[in-house]
Design an enzyme around this catalytic site. Sequence first.
Site, PDB file in Angstrom:
ATOM      1  NE  ARG A   1      -3.533  -2.293   2.772  1.00  0.00           N
ATOM      2  CZ  ARG A   1      -3.204  -3.467   3.337  1.00  0.00           C
ATOM      3  NH1 ARG A   1      -1.990  -3.638   3.852  1.00  0.00           N
ATOM      4  NH2 ARG A   1      -4.080  -4.447   3.394  1.00  0.00           N
TER       5      ARG A   1
ATOM      6  CE  LYS B   1      -6.036  -0.945   5.065  1.00  0.00           C
ATOM      7  NZ  LYS B   1      -7.352  -1.273   4.465  1.00  0.00           N
TER       8      LYS B   1
ATOM      9  CG  HIS C   1      -4.737   1.174  -3.804  1.00  0.00           C
ATOM     10  ND1 HIS C   1      -3.917   1.238  -2.697  1.00  0.00           N
ATOM     11  CD2 HIS C   1      -5.605   0.160  -3.557  1.00  0.00           C
ATOM     12  CE1 HIS C   1      -4.297   0.328  -1.814  1.00  0.00           C
ATOM     13  NE2 HIS C   1      -5.305  -0.342  -2.320  1.00  0.00           N
TER      14      HIS C   1
ATOM     15  NE  ARG D   1      -3.157  -3.446  -1.488  1.00  0.00           N
ATOM     16  CZ  ARG D   1      -2.540  -4.269  -0.647  1.00  0.00           C
ATOM     17  NH1 ARG D   1      -1.235  -4.395  -0.681  1.00  0.00           N
ATOM     18  NH2 ARG D   1      -3.231  -4.976   0.220  1.00  0.00           N
TER      19      ARG D   1
ATOM     20  CG  HIS E   1      -5.870  -8.694   0.832  1.00  0.00           C
ATOM     21  ND1 HIS E   1      -6.077  -8.986  -0.491  1.00  0.00           N
ATOM     22  CD2 HIS E   1      -5.833  -7.331   0.903  1.00  0.00           C
ATOM     23  CE1 HIS E   1      -6.157  -7.877  -1.189  1.00  0.00           C
ATOM     24  NE2 HIS E   1      -6.012  -6.859  -0.362  1.00  0.00           N
TER      25      HIS E   1
ATOM     26  CE1 TYR F   1      -6.387  -6.026  -7.161  1.00  0.00           C
ATOM     27  CE2 TYR F   1      -6.465  -7.369  -5.179  1.00  0.00           C
ATOM     28  CZ  TYR F   1      -6.286  -6.143  -5.791  1.00  0.00           C
ATOM     29  OH  TYR F   1      -6.021  -5.035  -5.036  1.00  0.00           O
TER      30      TYR F   1
END
Length: 302
Positions: free
Chosen positions: A149, A173, A248, A251, A274, A283
């Site tokens: 990210r 995150k 982004h 990514r 993730h 995706y």
Amino acid sequence: MENVKVYLHLFVEYLQIEKNYSQYTVVSYVSDIEDFFLFMNEQVIHQLKDITYHDIRLYLTTLHTKKYSRRTISKKISSLRSFFKFLVRENALSDNPFLLVSLPKRELIIPNFLYEEEINKLFTISDCEKPLGQRNQALIEVLYGTGIRVSECCQIQLTDIDMSIGTILINGKGGKQRYVPIGSYAHDAISLYIRQGRDKLLGKLNQAKHHSYLFVNNRGEPLSDRGIRYILNDMIKRTSLTLQIHPHMFRHTFATHLLNEGADMRSVQELLGHAHLSSTQVYTHVTKDHLKRTYMRHHPRA
């Protein structure tokens, strides 16, 4: 509404300490909750126990009237459901009225990505004889080569990089850390930038303000999300490409290209950081053309 501020403060501590959520996520939760209670005050409802399923439906109707997207409405209801679950846990309420509310079906948002010929053009733009060109080349090599990210990219410290084994420690995150590999192109671009360009850019700073962030701006200060966006848009302007780019997209491109080349979903999930496989599965739609071409090329009855 009585005691809401007290319970909201406790809920924030719960999110930060027990759930280990990022400050950005916590602020988003608080905003959603405060928006709901502002609406409740307008409806002259001042007791937590007086909130009913009917009141929530009225709130949802108001959100739809204001033209909020299904994604935004779903996020708001999810935040409120978590807060009221916390209230039940703390014995402030006997039940959670948000359990009766079904979340609106979210739109399938197809992520934009760059085709190989498009991204290859970006790799030819930077003047790698100059400090800013070296930085820009290292930046796009890292973004495309790791799929991290933009916020994670801004936080990379020199000590996070292990050039001997080709990995970068990423702080993701919720305080979660992961190691991502870097390929030979990113390795060489980072090495050149650290040896030459970064020191020259950092030299513009007062000695007392020196830091260990990998990416810096033209004044030697740590590069921000906004700065990365500006750099990428400037690079696009210097190509023949007419597309709209956002950070982004690198990514998205990273994940799409890996899946197109046969990488398994679990590996891509781990590389992207993730928490849930469903986040990675978005995706897979972009690989359908690739699968169709493979089928037409190899199946005997195609």
